[in-house]
Design a protein around this motif. Sequence first.
Motif, short mmCIF file in Angstrom:
data_model
loop_
_atom_site.label_atom_id
_atom_site.label_comp_id
_atom_site.label_asym_id
_atom_site.label_seq_id
_atom_site.Cartn_x
_atom_site.Cartn_y
_atom_site.Cartn_z
N LYS A 38 2.97 11.65 3.00
CA LYS A 38 3.30 11.88 1.59
C LYS A 38 2.17 11.41 0.68
CE LYS A 38 8.32 11.56 2.18
NZ LYS A 38 9.55 10.78 1.86
N LEU A 39 1.62 10.25 0.98
CA LEU A 39 0.50 9.75 0.17
C LEU A 39 -0.70 10.67 0.26
CD1 LEU A 39 0.70 5.93 1.00
CD2 LEU A 39 1.42 7.06 -1.11
N GLY A 40 -0.96 11.19 1.47
CA GLY A 40 -2.09 12.08 1.65
C GLY A 40 -2.00 13.33 0.80
N LEU A 49 0.83 -1.21 0.00
CA LEU A 49 0.00 0.00 0.00
C LEU A 49 0.86 1.26 0.00
CD1 LEU A 49 -2.87 -0.88 2.53
CD2 LEU A 49 -2.83 -1.16 0.04
N SER A 50 2.08 1.15 0.54
CA SER A 50 2.97 2.31 0.61
C SER A 50 3.49 2.73 -0.77
CB SER A 50 4.17 2.01 1.52
OG SER A 50 3.75 1.74 2.84
N ARG A 51 3.40 1.80 -1.74
CA ARG A 51 3.92 2.08 -3.08
C ARG A 51 2.82 1.86 -4.11
NH1 ARG A 51 7.86 -1.14 -0.56
NH2 ARG A 51 7.11 -2.96 -1.70
N PRO A 52 1.79 2.69 -4.10
CA PRO A 52 0.64 2.45 -4.99
C PRO A 52 0.99 2.43 -6.47
CG PRO A 52 0.54 4.64 -3.99
CD PRO A 52 1.61 3.89 -3.28
N SER A 53 1.99 3.19 -6.89
CA SER A 53 2.35 3.22 -8.31
C SER A 53 2.97 1.91 -8.77
CB SER A 53 3.32 4.38 -8.58
OG SER A 53 4.54 4.18 -7.86
N GLN A 54 3.48 1.11 -7.82
CA GLN A 54 4.10 -0.18 -8.16
C GLN A 54 3.23 -1.37 -7.75
OE1 GLN A 54 8.11 -0.28 -6.48
NE2 GLN A 54 8.18 1.96 -6.53
N LEU A 55 2.04 -1.09 -7.25
CA LEU A 55 1.20 -2.15 -6.67
C LEU A 55 0.62 -3.05 -7.76
CD1 LEU A 55 -1.25 -1.54 -3.72
CD2 LEU A 55 -1.71 -3.25 -5.43
N ASP A 56 0.88 -4.35 -7.64
CA ASP A 56 0.29 -5.34 -8.54
C ASP A 56 -1.03 -5.80 -7.92
OD1 ASP A 56 -0.45 -7.62 -9.98
OD2 ASP A 56 1.62 -8.23 -10.34
N VAL A 57 -2.10 -5.19 -8.36
CA VAL A 57 -3.42 -5.41 -7.75
C VAL A 57 -3.82 -6.88 -7.80
CG1 VAL A 57 -5.88 -4.98 -8.06
CG2 VAL A 57 -4.26 -3.07 -8.09
N CYS A 58 -3.68 -7.51 -8.97
CA CYS A 58 -4.12 -8.90 -9.12
C CYS A 58 -3.33 -9.85 -8.23
CB CYS A 58 -4.01 -9.33 -10.58
SG CYS A 58 -5.11 -8.43 -11.70
N ALA A 59 -2.01 -9.66 -8.18
CA ALA A 59 -1.17 -10.54 -7.37
C ALA A 59 -1.47 -10.38 -5.88
CB ALA A 59 0.31 -10.27 -7.65
N VAL A 115 -4.44 7.86 5.89
CA VAL A 115 -4.07 8.76 4.78
C VAL A 115 -4.97 9.99 4.80
CG1 VAL A 115 -3.95 9.01 2.27
CG2 VAL A 115 -3.12 6.91 3.34
N LEU A 116 -6.27 9.76 5.00
CA LEU A 116 -7.20 10.89 5.07
C LEU A 116 -6.92 11.76 6.30
CD1 LEU A 116 -10.52 9.11 4.04
CD2 LEU A 116 -9.49 11.06 2.87
N ALA A 117 -6.65 11.11 7.44
CA ALA A 117 -6.40 11.87 8.67
C ALA A 117 -5.14 12.72 8.54
CB ALA A 117 -6.29 10.92 9.86
N GLN A 118 -4.12 12.18 7.90
CA GLN A 118 -2.90 12.96 7.69
C GLN A 118 -3.17 14.14 6.76
OE1 GLN A 118 -0.02 13.28 8.86
NE2 GLN A 118 0.75 11.36 9.74
#
Length: 333
Positions: free
Chosen positions: A280-282, A226-236, A259-262
């Motif tokens: 950073k994600l927020g 979850l910390s690296r959404p741009s690299q996340l392989d959703v299916c795997a 993330v929302l709270a931040q």
Amino acid sequence: MIHPWNLALFQQLSADRESMPHALLLHGPVGVGKRDLGLALAQWMVCEAPTQQGACGVCDACNWFLQGNHPDYRYLEPKEEETDEAGKVTKKASKEIKVEQVREITDFLNLSAHRGGWRSAVIHPAEFMNAAAANALLKTLEEPPPRVLLILVSHQPGRLLPTVRSRCRKVAVGLPAAGPALDWMQQAGVAQPDALLAEAGGAPLAAIAYAEPERTERREIFLDHLSRPSQLDVCALAEAYKPLLAEAWGWLMRWVHDVLAQRLAKTARFFPARGETVAKLGQQADLAGLLSLERELAAAGRWLRHPLNATLLLESWLIRYVAALSGPRQSRT
């Protein structure tokens, strides 16, 4: 067992046995000891030498209660899975409390007490009663027999019929202060209690359940993705965690909340150790998309026990998560 943070509430409720209401609705978050408080009250009601610290634990009534065969006490929950001698499942666990089970309780409460004292019964979790079962309970709630205490324990009291809620004395069992909760966890030998209590939202019993090392490893791997959404392989990721849908749902829901709270309040409730990453994600997130996903995840908790397809469900959440973390949507011109 009365947990230390619930002792004052127990003493308040048990101040006078004769003025005890006929029905209590103990409600609050998962993991704060509501069920144990209900059991302690039920035992105290049938104890032959009760004190303000609880049942004596040594009289005949307490011994019968602890062995599960006190004639003036009943406990009701969804029926568990049944197996034969070879270990083969012969009957699946029930996902609800059925009308036949409730009728057994109401018939029991209308009998005379075997020991000439009080009768008590606990229903947990009460929101698992189906509509017919809840309606079957109403007559007893409306016309309670004398010297009876019925205790409903609920994580989601809003799912109970309004007519059931209105006929019980509602007792909120809230989150304890962090200090007593951490002390209790440390005495139980839990490692890293601060992180576990934070993940559990301040609920000590839930935090204890999170303490196994294998679960911690699974959580950290999931959060790394979850910390690296741009690299996340959703299916795997969805395929890997489909047998653990409830865990993955809980981690994703708490992560999205942080993330929302931040983004909105500069704070992280569940995973403070990852606060820098979450912040950073927020900053890059699509706020509307995250808020929509958080609402969907919260609603999913009601039917998570029986999803149609765990992999597809988790995939859909992760796809929406990645989309929300890709940045604000561009307005169409």
